[in-house]
Design an enzyme around this catalytic site. Structure first.
Site, PDB file in Angstrom:
ATOM      1  N   PRO A 101      -7.297   2.857  -4.252  1.00  0.00           N
ATOM      2  CA  PRO A 101      -6.405   3.833  -5.307  1.00  0.00           C
ATOM      3  C   PRO A 101      -5.064   3.046  -5.497  1.00  0.00           C
ATOM      4  O   PRO A 101      -4.436   2.445  -4.655  1.00  0.00           O
ATOM      5  CB  PRO A 101      -6.048   5.251  -4.596  1.00  0.00           C
ATOM      6  CG  PRO A 101      -6.858   5.226  -3.368  1.00  0.00           C
ATOM      7  CD  PRO A 101      -7.430   3.624  -3.072  1.00  0.00           C
ATOM      8  N   GLY A 105       0.184   2.894  -1.639  1.00  0.00           N
ATOM      9  CA  GLY A 105       0.494   2.298  -0.339  1.00  0.00           C
ATOM     10  C   GLY A 105      -0.774   1.673   0.458  1.00  0.00           C
ATOM     11  O   GLY A 105      -0.567   1.449   1.482  1.00  0.00           O
ATOM     12  N   LEU A 106      -1.852   1.394  -0.332  1.00  0.00           N
ATOM     13  CA  LEU A 106      -3.188   0.949   0.232  1.00  0.00           C
ATOM     14  C   LEU A 106      -3.317  -0.509  -0.137  1.00  0.00           C
ATOM     15  O   LEU A 106      -4.206  -1.222   0.406  1.00  0.00           O
ATOM     16  CB  LEU A 106      -4.299   1.734   0.038  1.00  0.00           C
ATOM     17  CG  LEU A 106      -4.556   3.041   0.840  1.00  0.00           C
ATOM     18  CD1 LEU A 106      -5.499   3.735   0.270  1.00  0.00           C
ATOM     19  CD2 LEU A 106      -4.619   2.636   2.296  1.00  0.00           C
ATOM     20  N   GLY A 107      -2.163  -1.093  -0.771  1.00  0.00           N
ATOM     21  CA  GLY A 107      -2.185  -2.507  -0.925  1.00  0.00           C
ATOM     22  C   GLY A 107      -3.229  -2.878  -2.105  1.00  0.00           C
ATOM     23  O   GLY A 107      -3.751  -4.068  -2.184  1.00  0.00           O
ATOM     24  N   SER A 108      -3.179  -2.030  -3.165  1.00  0.00           N
ATOM     25  CA  SER A 108      -4.397  -2.202  -4.233  1.00  0.00           C
ATOM     26  C   SER A 108      -3.834  -3.658  -4.821  1.00  0.00           C
ATOM     27  O   SER A 108      -4.848  -4.416  -5.077  1.00  0.00           O
ATOM     28  CB  SER A 108      -4.424  -1.281  -5.058  1.00  0.00           C
ATOM     29  OG  SER A 108      -3.924  -1.445  -6.196  1.00  0.00           O
ATOM     30  N   ALA A 110      -2.212  -6.351  -4.054  1.00  0.00           N
ATOM     31  CA  ALA A 110      -2.491  -7.506  -3.152  1.00  0.00           C
ATOM     32  C   ALA A 110      -3.836  -7.722  -2.914  1.00  0.00           C
ATOM     33  O   ALA A 110      -4.482  -8.943  -2.849  1.00  0.00           O
ATOM     34  CB  ALA A 110      -1.714  -7.286  -1.841  1.00  0.00           C
ATOM     35  N   ALA A 111      -4.565  -6.707  -2.730  1.00  0.00           N
ATOM     36  CA  ALA A 111      -6.051  -6.956  -2.529  1.00  0.00           C
ATOM     37  C   ALA A 111      -6.876  -7.362  -3.844  1.00  0.00           C
ATOM     38  O   ALA A 111      -7.683  -8.210  -3.787  1.00  0.00           O
ATOM     39  CB  ALA A 111      -7.005  -5.717  -2.162  1.00  0.00           C
ATOM     40  N   ASP A 152       1.906  -7.167   3.016  1.00  0.00           N
ATOM     41  CA  ASP A 152       0.638  -6.804   2.249  1.00  0.00           C
ATOM     42  C   ASP A 152      -0.257  -8.041   2.084  1.00  0.00           C
ATOM     43  O   ASP A 152      -1.516  -7.919   2.546  1.00  0.00           O
ATOM     44  CB  ASP A 152       1.007  -6.021   0.841  1.00  0.00           C
ATOM     45  CG  ASP A 152       1.464  -4.639   1.133  1.00  0.00           C
ATOM     46  OD1 ASP A 152       2.060  -4.311   1.899  1.00  0.00           O
ATOM     47  OD2 ASP A 152       1.385  -3.949  -0.022  1.00  0.00           O
TER      48      ASP A 152
HETATM   49  O1  PMV Z   1       2.906  -1.653  -0.342  1.00  0.00           O
HETATM   50  P1  PMV Z   1       3.336  -0.381   0.232  1.00  0.00           P
HETATM   51  O2  PMV Z   1       3.772   0.591  -0.556  1.00  0.00           O
HETATM   52  O3  PMV Z   1       2.307  -0.222   1.665  1.00  0.00           O
HETATM   53  O4  PMV Z   1       4.839  -1.014   1.093  1.00  0.00           O
HETATM   54  C1  PMV Z   1       5.424  -2.114   1.269  1.00  0.00           C
HETATM   55  C2  PMV Z   1       6.112  -1.939   2.500  1.00  0.00           C
HETATM   56  C3  PMV Z   1       7.474  -2.012   2.433  1.00  0.00           C
HETATM   57  O5  PMV Z   1       8.019  -2.217   3.749  1.00  0.00           O
HETATM   58  C4  PMV Z   1       8.086  -0.751   2.073  1.00  0.00           C
HETATM   59  C5  PMV Z   1       7.892  -2.851   1.474  1.00  0.00           C
HETATM   60  C6  PMV Z   1       7.564  -4.514   1.779  1.00  0.00           C
HETATM   61  O6  PMV Z   1       7.705  -5.361   1.132  1.00  0.00           O
HETATM   62  O7  PMV Z   1       7.556  -4.703   3.132  1.00  0.00           O
END
Ligand code: PMV
Length: 327
Positions: A101, A105-108, A110-111, A152
């Site tokens: 999704p 916050g699941l890294g979509s 970057a993945a 990430d």
């Molecule tokens: O990508 P997310 O939403 O899981 O968050 C990244 C984590 C943070 O520490 C909030 C930002 C970062 O760049 O490390």
């Protein structure tokens, strides 16, 4: 045809404070994945991006404009071609699909970028090390997040639990005993860059107070790393609870996250916290296998739009503690 996939990720401890040089722990989440496929096309067709989830099918040139929905993807392609020493985009179609999704916050991002870099490099006959892939993906993370720590791209490219400190050599975290997580989505999309920028503004106003909170979170992340590598998984839930209270004080929780965290704890989770940027997105709960169903049901009843069960597997080998990642 060449293809590559990359997992999602969850941050277990240390989000936000990791941006300020403190340690954080993240694990890959293999139940959700992004995949990229690269296929040659007839001469003169140019490079076409086909990303069904983004409702995009267009030439690289079109997607390279800053307001385009596939801009981050187009930038990943351009950085990769540049890195491979290719000046003119080759004739090919890059297809992207993902079950991760977006913006929760699941890294979509970057993945998708990791799968893209790998599939392109493979198709064009190049081998990139995991570190090189991670560094290329970091450049895309800058577009998504503004001032990302790099956690990430690292956990997703290495696809192993990591103990991460910004600008320091990557350390893979040995897991002595498996443990189980539920990852629940509030259904509220929340761009990480906004939460990160808000924390930065608050830190600028009250530097001493925020530095003290970051130090407390750092101590928790260190205790958690030791617990994970020693097999003391019973310590993790209470540490999650403590980390969550500190994230609340940083101002990155939300009513929806609070509702899910409370529901998980009341249903018998060993601990629960928000995970990632916060304000929406995901929370995680540590559960023992017999409680998993009960906690998952409670999370759904409390409004979770999806719940993923994920096992952090024990890592092979006799080692415990931290290990330098291969370059
Ligand atoms: O990508 P997310 O939403 O899981 O968050 C990244 C984590 C943070 O520490 C909030 C930002 C970062 O760049 O490390």
């Amino acid at each position: 045809m060449s293809s590559a996939c990359a997992p999602g990720k969850a941050i277990l401890f240390g989000e936000h404070s990791v941006v300020y040089g403190r340690p954080a722990i993240a694990v890959p989440v293999s139940q959700v994945r992004a995949c990229a496929t690269v296929e040659g096309t007839p001469p003169g067709s140019g490079l076409v991006i086909d990303a069904t989830d983004l409702h995009v099918c267009c030439p690289l040139r079109t997607a390279s404009k800053a307001e385009h929905p596939a801009y981050a993807l187009a930038t990943t392609v351009q950085h990769t071609l540049q890195r491979l020493g290719i000046d003119i985009a080759p004739d090919l179609t890059l297809r992207i699909s993902s079950t991760i999704p977006i913006a929760c916050g699941l890294g979509s991002g970057a993945a998708v970028a990791t799968a893209t870099v790998r599939a392109l490099a493979q198709h064009l006959g190049h081998t990139l090390s995991t570190l090189e892939v991670s560094q290329l993906v970091y450049q895309t993370e800058v577009l998504h997040h503004g001032t990302p720590s790099g956690i990430d791209n690292t956990v997703i490219a290495f696809e192993q639990p990591i103990y991460f400190v910004k600008d320091q050599p990557i350390q893979l975290l040995a897991v002595k005993r498996a443990f189980w997580l539920l990852i629940a989505d509030t259904g509220v999309a929340s761009p990480t860059r906004i939460a990160v920028a808000d924390v930065r503004r608050a830190w600028q106003k009250q530097a001493a107070a925020f530095e003290a909170l970051f130090d407390k979170i750092a101590a928790i992340a260190d205790q958690a790393a030791a617990a994970i590598s020693n097999g003391n998984t019973a310590a993790l839930g209470p540490l999650m609870n403590e980390n969550h209270e500190l994230l609340v004080r940083l101002g990155v929780s939300s009513p929806e996250l609070e509702r899910l965290v409370r529901a998980a704890r009341e249903a018998g989770a060993q601990g629960a916290k928000l995970s990632g940027g916060g304000r929406g997105g995901n929370m995680i709960a540590q559960v023992s296998p017999p409680e998993t169903q009960r906690v998952a049901t409670a999370l759904k009843k409390a409004g979770a739009s999806s719940v993923i069960a994920s096992c952090v597997e024990a890592t092979a080998g006799p080692g415990s503690g931290w290990q330098a990642a291969p370059a």
